[in-house]
Write a protein that holds these residues in place. Structure first.
Motif, short mmCIF file in Angstrom:
data_model
loop_
_atom_site.label_atom_id
_atom_site.label_comp_id
_atom_site.label_asym_id
_atom_site.label_seq_id
_atom_site.Cartn_x
_atom_site.Cartn_y
_atom_site.Cartn_z
N ARG A 12 -3.54 3.53 0.69
CA ARG A 12 -2.32 4.11 0.12
C ARG A 12 -1.56 3.06 -0.69
O ARG A 12 -1.28 1.96 -0.19
CB ARG A 12 -1.41 4.62 1.24
N PHE A 13 -1.22 3.44 -1.92
CA PHE A 13 -0.42 2.55 -2.78
C PHE A 13 0.84 3.28 -3.23
O PHE A 13 0.93 4.50 -3.14
CB PHE A 13 -1.24 2.14 -4.00
N GLY A 14 1.78 2.50 -3.75
CA GLY A 14 3.03 3.09 -4.24
C GLY A 14 3.07 3.09 -5.76
O GLY A 14 2.18 2.56 -6.43
N ARG A 15 4.12 3.68 -6.31
CA ARG A 15 4.26 3.73 -7.77
C ARG A 15 5.07 2.54 -8.29
O ARG A 15 4.73 1.95 -9.30
CB ARG A 15 4.97 5.03 -8.16
N MET A 62 8.46 -9.13 -8.19
CA MET A 62 8.25 -7.69 -8.04
C MET A 62 6.94 -7.29 -8.73
O MET A 62 6.77 -7.53 -9.93
CB MET A 62 9.41 -6.92 -8.66
N LYS A 63 6.02 -6.71 -7.97
CA LYS A 63 4.75 -6.26 -8.56
C LYS A 63 4.34 -4.95 -7.91
O LYS A 63 4.71 -4.66 -6.78
CB LYS A 63 3.64 -7.31 -8.33
N LYS A 64 3.51 -4.21 -8.65
CA LYS A 64 3.09 -2.89 -8.17
C LYS A 64 1.83 -2.99 -7.31
O LYS A 64 0.87 -3.66 -7.69
CB LYS A 64 2.80 -1.96 -9.35
N THR A 65 1.84 -2.26 -6.21
CA THR A 65 0.65 -2.27 -5.34
C THR A 65 -0.54 -1.61 -6.06
O THR A 65 -1.67 -2.04 -5.92
CB THR A 65 0.93 -1.51 -4.03
N ARG A 66 -0.25 -0.58 -6.85
CA ARG A 66 -1.37 0.11 -7.53
C ARG A 66 -2.05 -0.81 -8.55
O ARG A 66 -3.21 -0.61 -8.88
CB ARG A 66 -0.89 1.43 -8.16
N CYS A 113 -8.40 6.66 -2.66
CA CYS A 113 -7.22 5.90 -3.00
C CYS A 113 -6.09 6.85 -3.38
O CYS A 113 -6.27 7.73 -4.22
CB CYS A 113 -7.52 4.96 -4.15
N GLY A 114 -4.97 6.67 -2.74
CA GLY A 114 -3.80 7.49 -3.03
C GLY A 114 -2.73 6.63 -3.67
O GLY A 114 -2.08 5.84 -3.00
N ALA A 115 -2.59 6.77 -4.98
CA ALA A 115 -1.49 6.09 -5.65
C ALA A 115 -0.25 6.96 -5.45
O ALA A 115 -0.35 8.11 -5.03
CB ALA A 115 -1.80 5.92 -7.12
N HIS A 116 0.94 6.40 -5.74
CA HIS A 116 2.16 7.19 -5.68
C HIS A 116 2.40 7.76 -4.27
O HIS A 116 2.76 8.92 -4.11
CB HIS A 116 2.14 8.32 -6.71
N GLY A 117 2.17 6.93 -3.26
CA GLY A 117 2.50 7.35 -1.91
C GLY A 117 3.98 7.14 -1.65
O GLY A 117 4.58 6.18 -2.14
#
Lengths: 319, 287
Positions: free
Chosen positions: A168-171, A10-14, A110-114
């Motif tokens: 677009r990245f997630g949290r 499990m790793k973060k895209t951001r 860049c959009g984090a927390h999409g």
């Protein structure tokens, strides 16, 4: 395969984004990064600490950030600006439309927390409209990576795609489906699993949910193709047409409003070329709310079981 | 180094030509903005013909200074100056606002040589100028960046994000000229949404502030000279101007913000400016 899917790292895209910025900064002096106060939340801090002279803090002023980035691009810089996706797009849409897109300025947004999986912060911070907004603009390119490595690769690639790009990245940490050696081919969707009964086209965190759904459907004798459509604009028309011709039924899955997002983009291709039935797994025209990421995905109908149900619905409509 | 380096007298003569261009192209276009271009003409002419380090034959010359017209709607003065400097033929001015013209109603970077950014939505130009100024500081490049802003435009909140940014980063390679003609489409700026006390506002954001009569060429030159020598903070020249300057029946009238003169009005205006429509349109079409 289902068992393997539950054991993924499990790793973060951001974080993939943040690490890519450092790698880019090492090899290219032109890379500059802008942030609007939430530097570490969006993982721009790695770059800010390594290259302080090329990091521009703008304070809580997203409109200014978008247009300062535009100015930096005019003197040959390759600017990446980043904050939460809701603010890096909606808050400064006019700046993106006129200064960035109409001018075809070389700015990377860049959009984090999409998506809804942002969790407890609730609707204001859950970006659910940016794919629709960004893909409506001429000259803009739109990329939604599915995991850490793809985020890193896509960020590296975006630096050298001419003109505006939205990433677009997630949290939250999400299962890592690709690895360090997986290439990122801008504009080309990836067939992760072949099948001929129905094609599930997904982006972002929904790619994992699509693979789980395909596994479940496979056990029930339904042969699913799964496509990771990481680039939403320009869209991989050929891959979608082939999937529609060979499978005859499509399910799209995205962590975004149903109107105007990736599913709509796929539907635009289908109705023009191969009008086969399509079912949408998406946020159904409502705002998000607070909750834990996984319970929100469940509450908003964005889990693998929702994809399974959509696949069964679309198969009933298949001729 | 400016390729023209005009004297005050030469600048006044050039400004007269620019005003004639503005009226003529607007009559031909039958649409567009008249008042603002005429109020900007004197200080904008001084910038193009005396201070701006540019090469009209090489619009993308890497070492050039940048100028941004944040008030995109003043294209008539912007395009006239570009043509008079030699960025494109004068005859192009007669295609302004027409289908397939390289001279769009509001400026478009990809169409017109010398236009650095597309604009027309207010409140964005200073932020872009800040980006160029900051990027030049990062590169330790000596280029200057200029931004022409409107007074009504300063009602856009995004302007003040940029004003704050430039003050914070001590962007002394950046200069703003505010066309303070005190008129906007709906009427007088103080009655619509007052921006006064304007000098105090810029001071408060750590800018070096100069206030001048924006039609007095000696004051304009003195202000630019001071702007270019001032160090440690960005400079704003608040240029008190008159909307429609140079044409008696337009001066100070908000109604001239966004409309062009008719042929009759244009003839009268051009008579006041010492020419005729036939004479001036012939000059443009031959250029």
């Amino acid at each position: 395969m289902l068992k393997e899917l539950t054991r993924l790292e499990m790793k973060k895209t951001r974080e993939g984004f943040g690490h890519a910025l450092v790698d880019l900064g090492e090899k290219d002096e032109r890379i500059v990064v802008l942030a609007a106060d939430v530097t570490d939340s969006v993982n721009a801090g790695f770059f800010a600490r390594r290259f302080p002279e090329r990091f521009v803090q703008v304070g809580i002023a997203e409109q200014n950030m978008a247009t300062v980035a535009t100015g930096l691009s005019l003197v040959g810089k390759i600017p990446f600006y980043s904050t939460y996706g809701a603010f890096s797009t909606c808050r400064c849409m006019d700046q993106i439309r006129i200064s960035i897109c109409y001018s075809n300025a070389n700015v990377k947004i860049c959009g984090a927390h999409g998506g809804i999986s942002v969790g407890p912060d609730g609707a204001t911070h859950q970006a659910l409209e940016e794919i629709a907004m960004m893909r409506s603009l001429p000259n803009m390119k739109v990329i939604v990576p599915c995991d850490y490595w793809q985020s890193k690769r896509a960020t590296m690639a975006a630096a050298y795609i001419d003109g505006p790009v939205f990433l677009r990245f997630g949290r939250e940490a999400v299962p890592t489906l690709t690895d360090e050696s997986t290439p990122f081919d801008f504009g080309k969707g990836v067939v992760l699993r072949d099948g001929g009964d129905v094609a599930i086209i997904a982006c972002g965190v929904m790619v994992y949910e699509a693979l789980v759904a395909a596994e479940v459907l496979g056990k029930q004798g339904i042969d699913c193709r799964v496509i990771n459509l990481h680039t939403i604009k320009p869209i991989d028309r050929d891959l979608i047409i082939r999937a529609a011709r060979e499978c005859g039924a499509i399910v799209t899955a995205e962590e975004h409003q149903v109107y105007g997002g990736m599913g709509s983009a796929v539907a635009e291709v289908l109705v023009s070329h191969v009008p086969v039935p399509q079912e949408f797994v998406a946020v159904m025209d409502r705002f998000g709310q607070s909750g834990q990421p996984d319970e929100l995905l469940r509450a908003f109908g964005l889990k693998s079981e929702d994809i399974v149900a959509a696949a069964k619905r679309v198969l009933k409509r298949k001729k | 180094m400016n390729p023209f380096n005009y004297s005050a007298e030469q600048l006044q003569a050039a400004a007269l030509d620019v005003r004639r261009d503005i009226i003529t192209m607007l009559v031909e276009a039958k649409s567009g903005h008249t008042g603002g271009p005429l109020s900007c003409t004197d200080f904008a002419t001084a910038l193009s013909f005396r201070y701006l380090n540019h090469k009209p034959s090489e619009p993308h010359w890497a070492d050039r200074d940048f100028v941004f017209y944040s008030i995109g709607h003043v294209t008539p003065v912007n395009y006239s100056l570009l043509a008079e400097c030699g960025y494109f033929p004068l005859k192009d001015l007669m295609t302004f606002r027409k289908l397939n013209s390289r001279l769009q109603g509001h400026p478009h970077r990809l169409d017109t040589p010398g236009i650095e950014i597309s604009s027309g939505s207010l409140g964005q130009g200073l932020s872009i100028a800040c980006g160029v100024a900051k990027g030049s500081k990062i590169d330790k490049h000596p280029r200057r960046v200029f931004c022409i802003m409107g007074d009504g435009e300063l009602q856009e909140g995004s302007c003040w994000e940029a004003v704050m940014f430039a003050g914070h980063y001590h962007l002394d390679n950046l200069g703003v000229i505010v066309d303070y003609n005190k008129r906007q489409i709906d009427g007088e700026v103080p009655k619509i949404m007052d921006i006064a006390p304007l000098a105090d506002k810029w001071h408060a954001f750590n800018w070096h502030v100069l206030e001048i009569d924006g039609h007095d060429m000696q004051q304009i030159l003195a202000a630019y000279d001071e702007m270019l020598h001032h160090q440690g903070s960005p400079t704003v020249i608040i240029a008190h101007t008159t909307m429609g300057r140079g044409v008696s029946f337009m001066e100070g009238k908000s109604e001239w913000h966004g409309k062009p003169p008719t042929m009759e009005q244009g003839e009268q205006a051009l008579r006041e400016l010492g020419t005729t429509y036939d004479e001036w349109s012939s000059r443009l079409l031959a250029g």
